[in-house]
Write an enzyme that holds these catalytic residues in place. Sequence first.
Site, PDB file in Angstrom:
ATOM      1  N   GLU A 172      -9.397  -2.432  -7.242  1.00 40.47           N
ATOM      2  CA  GLU A 172      -9.049  -2.768  -5.673  1.00 40.47           C
ATOM      3  C   GLU A 172      -9.508  -4.118  -5.305  1.00 40.47           C
ATOM      4  O   GLU A 172      -9.011  -4.654  -4.552  1.00 40.47           O
ATOM      5  CB  GLU A 172     -10.304  -1.586  -5.246  1.00 40.47           C
ATOM      6  CG  GLU A 172     -10.066  -0.205  -5.314  1.00 40.47           C
ATOM      7  CD  GLU A 172      -8.893   0.085  -4.263  1.00 40.47           C
ATOM      8  OE1 GLU A 172      -8.763  -0.534  -3.315  1.00 40.47           O
ATOM      9  OE2 GLU A 172      -8.304   1.392  -4.552  1.00 40.47           O
ATOM     10  N   GLU A 202      -0.760   9.355   5.649  1.00 44.65           N
ATOM     11  CA  GLU A 202      -0.911   8.157   5.072  1.00 44.65           C
ATOM     12  C   GLU A 202       0.549   7.407   5.221  1.00 44.65           C
ATOM     13  O   GLU A 202       1.103   6.488   5.552  1.00 44.65           O
ATOM     14  CB  GLU A 202      -1.662   7.713   4.151  1.00 44.65           C
ATOM     15  CG  GLU A 202      -3.118   7.557   4.210  1.00 44.65           C
ATOM     16  CD  GLU A 202      -3.838   7.054   2.810  1.00 44.65           C
ATOM     17  OE1 GLU A 202      -3.128   6.274   1.798  1.00 44.65           O
ATOM     18  OE2 GLU A 202      -5.195   7.209   2.822  1.00 44.65           O
ATOM     19  N   GLU A 234     -10.739   6.215  -3.114  1.00 51.41           N
ATOM     20  CA  GLU A 234     -10.823   6.550  -1.614  1.00 51.41           C
ATOM     21  C   GLU A 234     -12.008   5.918  -1.162  1.00 51.41           C
ATOM     22  O   GLU A 234     -12.195   5.428   0.025  1.00 51.41           O
ATOM     23  CB  GLU A 234     -10.871   8.077  -1.458  1.00 51.41           C
ATOM     24  CG  GLU A 234      -9.651   8.703  -1.904  1.00 51.41           C
ATOM     25  CD  GLU A 234      -8.531   8.846  -1.340  1.00 51.41           C
ATOM     26  OE1 GLU A 234      -8.030   7.577  -0.994  1.00 51.41           O
ATOM     27  OE2 GLU A 234      -7.759   9.455  -0.638  1.00 51.41           O
ATOM     28  N   ASP A 240       0.940  -1.068  -0.128  1.00 50.75           N
ATOM     29  CA  ASP A 240       0.146   0.004   0.005  1.00 50.75           C
ATOM     30  C   ASP A 240       0.867   1.330   0.022  1.00 50.75           C
ATOM     31  O   ASP A 240       0.382   2.366  -0.503  1.00 50.75           O
ATOM     32  CB  ASP A 240      -0.962  -0.009   1.226  1.00 50.75           C
ATOM     33  CG  ASP A 240      -2.238   0.813   0.706  1.00 50.75           C
ATOM     34  OD1 ASP A 240      -2.471   0.955  -0.607  1.00 50.75           O
ATOM     35  OD2 ASP A 240      -3.075   1.212   1.708  1.00 50.75           O
TER      36      ASP A 240
END
Length: 237
Positions: A226, A104, A156, A63
């Site tokens: 995703e 993040e 998001e 990620d």
Amino acid sequence: MEKEETAKMTVTGATNNIPVTETWMRKHRLLYDGATRHPFILSIRQGSVDFSSFKRWLVIGQDYIFVRSFVPFVASVLVKSCKEPNNESDMEVLLGGMASLADEINWFKKEASKYHVSLTSVVPQNANVTYCRFLESLTGQEIEYPVAMTAFWAIESVYQQSFAHCLEEGGRVPQELQETCERWGNEGFGAYCNSLRDIVDRSLQKASAEVISKAEVCFLSVVEHEVEFWNMSTGDA
Ligand SMILES: Cc1ncc(CN)c(N)n1
């Protein structure tokens, strides 16, 4: 009804009262739930997730690589937003998005040092490489603002709704993953995703049928990427 309006209705199925993103959600619910209710997410919610070092490495390392590629994409959306009429509020939302990505990145660094993972030596997996390439393909000037904004919102939102689902009543998220779930599943992040969605809907109101159709295809691509991203956790990607 004007010709252009008829074309929009045919492509999107939207009516005057229902925002375009909502029509997509209804039409593609199963696919969308496939991302936000992926077995990996369900295993976090149920507390049965496997804590092997591989998975720690996956969530943090893969990620981290993704988010570093996400930043130039968001920068390209910000540049596009500057050329839009009445863009002041869009710019503020997008700048907030940039700030949250900075957070993040710092969080990944903190987690990596906690688990003794070297972020610079993580090798990106195929699904991640493909996803990052997809992001890069959306940074070009020829990509219309509503299309790029659609990708931004969908990326998001899938994350937010996945982790928010883990936190819903009845979940048994392990203590170690509580902070991760709260980072993206919290209400503030949800409100930010809603602001992105509102920008998408507003920008699509004045878009041609062709752009609306491209944006829908882009939405579906994000959802598929995703799913592939989560599939990395089970070794299926
Ligand atoms: C794959 C993915 N999608 C979305 C996010 C949330 N910025 C993320 N960190 N990683």
